[in-house]
Design a protein around this motif. Sequence first.
Motif, PDB file in Angstrom:
ATOM      1  N   THR A   1      -2.817   0.790  13.000  1.00  0.00           N
ATOM      2  CA  THR A   1      -2.376   0.245  11.724  1.00  0.00           C
ATOM      3  C   THR A   1      -0.878  -0.022  11.756  1.00  0.00           C
ATOM      4  O   THR A   1      -0.101   0.819  12.209  1.00  0.00           O
ATOM      5  CB  THR A   1      -2.701   1.248  10.602  1.00  0.00           C
TER       6      THR A   1
ATOM      7  N   GLU B   1      -7.149  -0.696   1.802  1.00  0.00           N
ATOM      8  CA  GLU B   1      -7.372   0.173   2.968  1.00  0.00           C
ATOM      9  C   GLU B   1      -7.031  -0.520   4.283  1.00  0.00           C
ATOM     10  O   GLU B   1      -6.610   0.125   5.239  1.00  0.00           O
ATOM     11  CB  GLU B   1      -8.839   0.624   2.972  1.00  0.00           C
ATOM     12  N   THR B   2      -7.246  -1.835   4.354  1.00  0.00           N
ATOM     13  CA  THR B   2      -7.050  -2.550   5.611  1.00  0.00           C
ATOM     14  C   THR B   2      -6.351  -3.884   5.385  1.00  0.00           C
ATOM     15  O   THR B   2      -6.398  -4.452   4.285  1.00  0.00           O
ATOM     16  CB  THR B   2      -8.397  -2.827   6.313  1.00  0.00           C
TER      17      THR B   2
ATOM     18  N   THR C   1      -0.294  -5.356   3.803  1.00  0.00           N
ATOM     19  CA  THR C   1       0.879  -4.476   3.902  1.00  0.00           C
ATOM     20  C   THR C   1       1.638  -4.485   2.590  1.00  0.00           C
ATOM     21  O   THR C   1       2.260  -5.483   2.234  1.00  0.00           O
ATOM     22  CB  THR C   1       1.807  -4.925   5.047  1.00  0.00           C
TER      23      THR C   1
ATOM     24  N   GLN D   1      -7.753   5.188   8.203  1.00  0.00           N
ATOM     25  CA  GLN D   1      -7.215   3.888   7.776  1.00  0.00           C
ATOM     26  C   GLN D   1      -6.295   4.064   6.562  1.00  0.00           C
ATOM     27  O   GLN D   1      -5.209   3.478   6.492  1.00  0.00           O
ATOM     28  CB  GLN D   1      -8.362   2.935   7.421  1.00  0.00           C
ATOM     29  N   ARG D   2      -6.734   4.853   5.601  1.00  0.00           N
ATOM     30  CA  ARG D   2      -5.943   5.055   4.386  1.00  0.00           C
ATOM     31  C   ARG D   2      -4.627   5.766   4.687  1.00  0.00           C
ATOM     32  O   ARG D   2      -3.564   5.368   4.191  1.00  0.00           O
ATOM     33  CB  ARG D   2      -6.768   5.851   3.363  1.00  0.00           C
TER      34      ARG D   2
ATOM     35  N   ARG E   1      -1.743   3.676   6.086  1.00  0.00           N
ATOM     36  CA  ARG E   1      -0.987   2.769   5.212  1.00  0.00           C
ATOM     37  C   ARG E   1       0.456   3.237   5.044  1.00  0.00           C
ATOM     38  O   ARG E   1       1.358   2.437   4.786  1.00  0.00           O
ATOM     39  CB  ARG E   1      -1.632   2.701   3.830  1.00  0.00           C
ATOM     40  N   SER E   2       0.674   4.556   5.182  1.00  0.00           N
ATOM     41  CA  SER E   2       2.016   5.086   4.920  1.00  0.00           C
ATOM     42  C   SER E   2       2.883   5.164   6.158  1.00  0.00           C
ATOM     43  O   SER E   2       4.033   5.580   6.075  1.00  0.00           O
ATOM     44  CB  SER E   2       1.917   6.483   4.289  1.00  0.00           C
TER      45      SER E   2
ATOM     46  N   ARG F   1       3.435   2.469   8.288  1.00  0.00           N
ATOM     47  CA  ARG F   1       3.603   1.107   8.806  1.00  0.00           C
ATOM     48  C   ARG F   1       5.070   0.715   8.952  1.00  0.00           C
ATOM     49  O   ARG F   1       5.452   0.050   9.908  1.00  0.00           O
ATOM     50  CB  ARG F   1       2.898   0.104   7.881  1.00  0.00           C
TER      51      ARG F   1
END
Length: 544
Positions: free
Chosen positions: A32, A287-288, A291, A330-331, A334-335, A337
Amino acid sequence: MRTYKDLAIAEEEQKLVDAVNKTNNLLVEAPTGSGKSLYIPWFLSNHFSGRIVVLQPRRIAALALAQYSAKLHNEPCGKTIGYQFRQDSCKSSATRILFQTYGNFLQELLHGKMNAEWVIFDEYHERKADMDLLFAYLLKLQAANRASGNECIKAPRIAVMSAKLNREEMGQALGVKCLELGHPLYPVQILHQKPAAGTNISAGQGIESEVVRALRTLYRNNVWQTTLVFLPGKAEIAKCHTAASEALGDNVAEFLELYGGQDRETQDRIFEETERPRVIFTTNIAETSITVPNVTGVVDSGIERVSEYDDSEKVNVLRTLPISLQNAIQRSGRSGRTQNGCAIRLWTEDAEKHMPQGIVPEVLQIEPSEFLLQKAALEDSWALSPNGSRVTIDDDVIAKQSQIKLPTAIPEARERVANAMLNNFGMLQDGHITELGKRAIQTPISNIPLALILAKATSAAALPDLLLAAMAWIHSGTEFVQKSKNTLNLLTLASDTLSKAINIPREVSFTLKQLRDYRDNLDERRVTREEVCLSQKASPTHAP
């Protein structure tokens, strides 16, 4: 100004060059935030002359990626970069990279259209039914091309990408080895928050207090730029939004919501750069693929809303179920990236050991009649050239290659019942789609009984406005009806829609427009069919 070369995955370009020179397809696993959804389409467009189609599971992801990619090209959408989905399109003949939803691409195929040298399956780990159908169909086209040696069969190359894949299974299907590209950009700290006594998050009991507690932890530890709070649906989003706003105060952050069906302006606010802390309450739509800027924190409820078919009741039922560990990864990602992150999971480490590892393929959860009709339509249309004309293929090749082999089989009993219904409706016969079935596929409605009514209509007069408005509500207004606190009458809804006595949901309005367009062109299509039939009868026949 940022360029594609600034994306983390760009440093792996030589591996991609070697791969596309050696093999026909690509299988890419990259973490991710690596930039794979932007970089790989751009890379392929630089090495191949045809269009690169990038498939996304959700409209918001296709739109956001297209807009960001166009920005990297320093030009507006619709030129080199375009997008297309059910209610919106921005492309031109010059478009080299087209972001589409899986559903929209499938509908194009069912209508005999395909313009792609490469088709990229992004976020394939989600295993939606249309993903599996498209994947199996394009693999079948490639196999038919190899078996027949007939270059008239259009068989685009396939790239499958995700942060996490079943490498062995996918590699075997594609005939390639998995490319592991990139590395996690920033570390993400994972915390587990044991729910308080009396809390039952799966049942929605106490979920707002647990979310507030997690947000306070992030706030006290200065992990406070943008926080994503993953929740199962709009009801929980509204409840947690209110609770957090009251408990923390609007002065500590801007509180926003993100879910499917929102207007473009509301969703665009989510992607704006801002220095003010924000808390975004969202479904798994975030979730995906997309950004959100400056995400440092994630609060994961561990549940999602899933539509499952109930065989005993013969209806689709919305259920709130635990997510898989793959969803949780996945979730959390997100943090991590754009900077170091922290994810708080609202369950214990012991509970995590018992979570399902992977996402359940959607073909195991749905009523498959629509899916089976689409599959039969694609099996019938497989031997088409790029311009849509029929290609002559040896009978033994047809016998071997016409059947689509799905990655995951539909449950046998459910498939048997669905096939019997389609046969009784006259849409299938001996496993093949009939002319009536083909007409049903061409309608703007996916619901099989409604599509049957449309397909059997012989004139525009057979489809009055009141019937079409009712159909639009059945097809696209389910969520509105389920949320209503009052008992709603379908014919009253349809009548009020036509008289504009109520504000109708955007999806219902769009479906009604499509239905009217279908009806208005019905007489023209009937005349065309009659002309074709007369032409075929007039043509001389020859003994084989």
